[in-house]
Design a protein around this motif. Structure first.
Motif, PDB file in Angstrom:
ATOM      1  N   SER A   1      -5.099  14.395   9.537  1.00 43.01           N
ATOM      2  CA  SER A   1      -5.164  13.588  10.762  1.00 43.01           C
ATOM      3  C   SER A   1      -6.371  13.966  11.614  1.00 43.01           C
ATOM      4  N   SER A   2      -6.660  15.251  11.694  1.00 38.86           N
ATOM      5  CA  SER A   2      -7.837  15.685  12.464  1.00 38.86           C
ATOM      6  C   SER A   2      -9.126  15.188  11.822  1.00 38.86           C
ATOM      7  N   THR A   3      -9.165  15.212  10.492  1.00 43.36           N
ATOM      8  CA  THR A   3     -10.351  14.719   9.781  1.00 43.36           C
ATOM      9  C   THR A   3     -10.553  13.228  10.015  1.00 43.36           C
ATOM     10  N   ILE A   4      -9.457  12.471   9.986  1.00 46.18           N
ATOM     11  CA  ILE A   4      -9.554  11.024  10.195  1.00 46.18           C
ATOM     12  C   ILE A   4     -10.027  10.711  11.614  1.00 46.18           C
TER      13      ILE A   4
ATOM     14  N   LEU B   1      -3.548   9.217  18.805  1.00 42.65           N
ATOM     15  CA  LEU B   1      -2.134   9.395  19.150  1.00 42.65           C
ATOM     16  C   LEU B   1      -1.340   9.915  17.957  1.00 42.65           C
ATOM     17  N   ASP B   2      -1.650   9.393  16.795  1.00 43.36           N
ATOM     18  CA  ASP B   2      -0.986   9.842  15.571  1.00 43.36           C
ATOM     19  C   ASP B   2      -1.203  11.333  15.350  1.00 43.36           C
ATOM     20  N   SER B   3      -2.432  11.770  15.516  1.00 42.21           N
ATOM     21  CA  SER B   3      -2.744  13.189  15.329  1.00 42.21           C
ATOM     22  C   SER B   3      -2.038  14.052  16.374  1.00 42.21           C
ATOM     23  N   VAL B   4      -2.010  13.591  17.614  1.00 34.60           N
ATOM     24  CA  VAL B   4      -1.338  14.350  18.678  1.00 34.60           C
ATOM     25  C   VAL B   4       0.154  14.481  18.385  1.00 34.60           C
TER      26      VAL B   4
ATOM     27  N   ILE C   1      -8.952   4.337   3.600  1.00 26.42           N
ATOM     28  CA  ILE C   1      -8.313   5.034   2.475  1.00 26.42           C
ATOM     29  C   ILE C   1      -7.554   6.265   2.958  1.00 26.42           C
ATOM     30  N   LEU C   2      -8.185   7.060   3.815  1.00 23.61           N
ATOM     31  CA  LEU C   2      -7.533   8.270   4.322  1.00 23.61           C
ATOM     32  C   LEU C   2      -6.322   7.935   5.192  1.00 23.61           C
ATOM     33  N   THR C   3      -6.410   6.853   5.957  1.00 18.27           N
ATOM     34  CA  THR C   3      -5.285   6.465   6.813  1.00 18.27           C
ATOM     35  C   THR C   3      -4.096   6.002   5.985  1.00 18.27           C
TER      36      THR C   3
END
Length: 298
Positions: free
Chosen positions: A200-203, A254-257, A169-171
């Motif tokens: 993103s950090s939470t996920i 990678l997404d968060s970075v 859900i979060l993604t």
């Protein structure tokens, strides 16, 4: 000219497009991992696979236990797979459907993880290995083994789907927010970008815990069940599910970075623009003073 503008548009937003691609890949991996063993077509994405070990000295006892009734004949050959959302039973004997009044027969059947105790196979797969006399009384207690119950315990009590559901859900929400900030000339982009960093950090943290939990649960079943069942049951780890779990985590990381790098790049660009403003103003003031001096001399 339009083609050049489109190329420039995508080139300028290429980091966000990469973030969208990583996010989309993660969504598909997580969804396919979640629905593994929910129906026979997805049973290859299992966490743990159980079957009776035909090399065990107890295998003949298991065969004789199932041969006592025509309804359970051949059930020692079943293969049971546990997933996040369900349990699949494969290699069901062909005669089982006729004795249990099944309108349609399939070699494989899947059940929701919490609805197993009411199905006929749950009772039919239960075997009684021996009767042991109690030291405190003359009554005998039977040693019962149910391979389907072990699979249910894996899906219900060992590896829960709730962390994975929350991650999916979060993604999906993160994908929508990234898409929002990619479209030009939309309001509140700065606030959305900051929220994306937090999201993103939470996920990453959430699914990092979920992936480790999955890894520990799979390995715990792989190590404990054979020993606790006196090597009657063999366990195989679901490598496909494990790979999907860790690859989805890698893409989320990678997404968060990428999102953090975009934010830092934008902050640096904004800082450079702010730093250049006083310099331009000073140059303007110097030019103005020189001009006034020249006029005074004239």
């Amino acid at each position: 000219m339009v083609a050049i503008s489109m190329i420039w548009f995508f080139t300028k937003r290429m980091p966000r497009i990469f973030a969208l691609a990583f996010n989309l890949i993660s969504i598909f991996l997580l969804i396919f991992l979640l629905i593994g063993c929910y129906n026979p077509s997805n049973q290859s994405t299992f966490l743990v696979k159980y079957k009776f070990d035909d090399n065990s000295p107890f295998y003949t006892i298991i065969e004789k236990s199932y041969e006592k009734s025509n309804t359970t004949l051949g059930l020692e050959e079943v293969i049971i797979r546990s997933g996040y959302m369900g349990v699949c039973i494969d290699n069901i004997p062909s005669q089982y459907s006729s004795y249990n009044n099944m309108t349609t027969f399939s070699n494989s059947i899947c059940y929701a993880r919490k609805n197993l105790s009411s199905v006929p196979l749950y009772r039919d797969l239960e075997i009684q290995l021996s009767n042991i006399a109690s030291s405190s009384s003359k009554t005998q207690s039977s040693v019962v083994l149910n391979i389907l119950k072990l699979a249910q315990l894996t899906s219900v009590n060992v590896i829960h789907p709730y962390v994975l559901m929350a991650t999916v859900i979060l993604t999906i929400l993160m994908f929508l927010f990234i898409l929002y900030v990619t479209v030009p000339k939309l309001p509140f982009k700065l606030a959305v970008n900051k929220f994306l960093l937090l999201l993103s950090s939470t996920i990453v943290l959430t699914w990092g815990i979920g992936a480790m939990w999955t890894h520990v649960g799979i390995n715990a079943s792989y190590r404990l069940v054979p020993s606790s069942s006196m090597n009657i049951i063999t366990v195989k780890k679901g490598k496909k599910a494990a790979v999907m779990a860790w690859f989805s985590f890698a893409f989320l990381l990678l997404d968060s970075v990428v999102l953090w790098l975009i934010f830092l790049r934008d902050r640096k660009s904004l800082k450079d623009e702010i730093d250049n403003v006083p310099c331009a103003q000073n140059r303007y003031n110097n030019y103005s003073s020189d001009s006034s001096t020249l006029h005074s001399k004239v």
